[in-house]
Design an enzyme around this catalytic site. Sequence first.
Site, PDB file in Angstrom:
ATOM      1  CB  CYS A 122      -3.419 -13.923   9.982  1.00 44.08           C
ATOM      2  SG  CYS A 122      -2.959 -15.617   9.552  1.00 44.08           S
ATOM      3  CG  HIS A 257      -3.264 -11.644   6.594  1.00 39.53           C
ATOM      4  ND1 HIS A 257      -1.943 -12.008   6.729  1.00 39.53           N
ATOM      5  CD2 HIS A 257      -3.984 -12.800   6.607  1.00 39.53           C
ATOM      6  CE1 HIS A 257      -1.869 -13.326   6.822  1.00 39.53           C
ATOM      7  NE2 HIS A 257      -3.095 -13.832   6.754  1.00 39.53           N
ATOM      8  CG  ASN A 287      -1.301 -16.754   5.499  1.00 38.62           C
ATOM      9  OD1 ASN A 287      -0.721 -16.020   6.297  1.00 38.62           O
ATOM     10  ND2 ASN A 287      -2.554 -17.137   5.677  1.00 38.62           N
TER      11      ASN A 287
END
Length: 330
Positions: A122, A257, A287
Amino acid sequence: MTVYSKIIGTGSYLPQQRVTNHDLAAQLGAKGIETSDEWIVSRSGISARHYAAPAENASDLAVHAARRALEAAGLEAEQIDLIVVATSTPDYHGNFPSTACVVQNKLGLRNNCAAFDLGAVCSGFVYAMSTADAFIKAGNAKNVLVIGTEVFSRILDFDDRSTCVLFGDGAGAVVMTASDEPGVLAVKLHADGSHGDILCGPRNPANAAVAVAGGSYLYMDGPAVFKLAVSVLEKVANEALEHAGMASSEIDWLIPHQANLRIMNGTAKKLGLPAEKMVVTVQEHGNTSAASIPLALDLAVRDGRIRPGQNILMEGVGGGFTWGAVLARM
């Protein structure tokens, strides 16, 4: 003359299949696993996500995003002399050929530009931007295509509601170029492998067929990840600001993020930034790992929120454990 790297084009792509929380609740409920839209939203802020079609790979999503970024930059693909792809879900087992090389081929590039993948989960896009910045400032590249692309739906355990509801697929890209005007103002990267076990992908046994037949999936210790993320994101953001000699009040947009709205809001609050200064897309994308920051960046550029001359702070945290921040002037 000082050489800077500057973002001159953005692009993004989401697969056609949109899956809402209600869709997932029905799918899981049919297997006796209880969840609901309220349960998912209250814990993550996520309402929907997109899944790639069976024939779509990370490279396919990446190519769509890359073409849009090239168009926005006013460049032809042949003008790119480096491709950096951040992904944890590459096209090929073992990641060879790299997804970046597959993307190069699908873009029709025949100029032998360098191309490689980068793995920081990520945090991958922040790491990839840092790499592009270093290549440009060293004079080793002029125009760099930086891509974050993921098909996380392929590694999710749909019997585990604590993880399968959180992730989605997508791709985002930027074109970075050499400039005599300040672009990337500061970069700070960190990693701590001692926390590698709290967020990790499928293990890679000696026999690849066993991995497929055995159904290994992503694993995440949610509370541990949450605690560590909250701790490191504020610190790395302040490190980047200090390096650039700037105060948080000079940030026009925070692009974290897009993993969990509670983590994002907590980071903004610690930096003294109002919620209106944070770009939020997690509700629609879930996500998307390395794709989440460029997806959010492209949306805010295209809807007019982010304008030339503004300062944006991008930061991510992911498996490894990795984290980092890039402070840039558009």
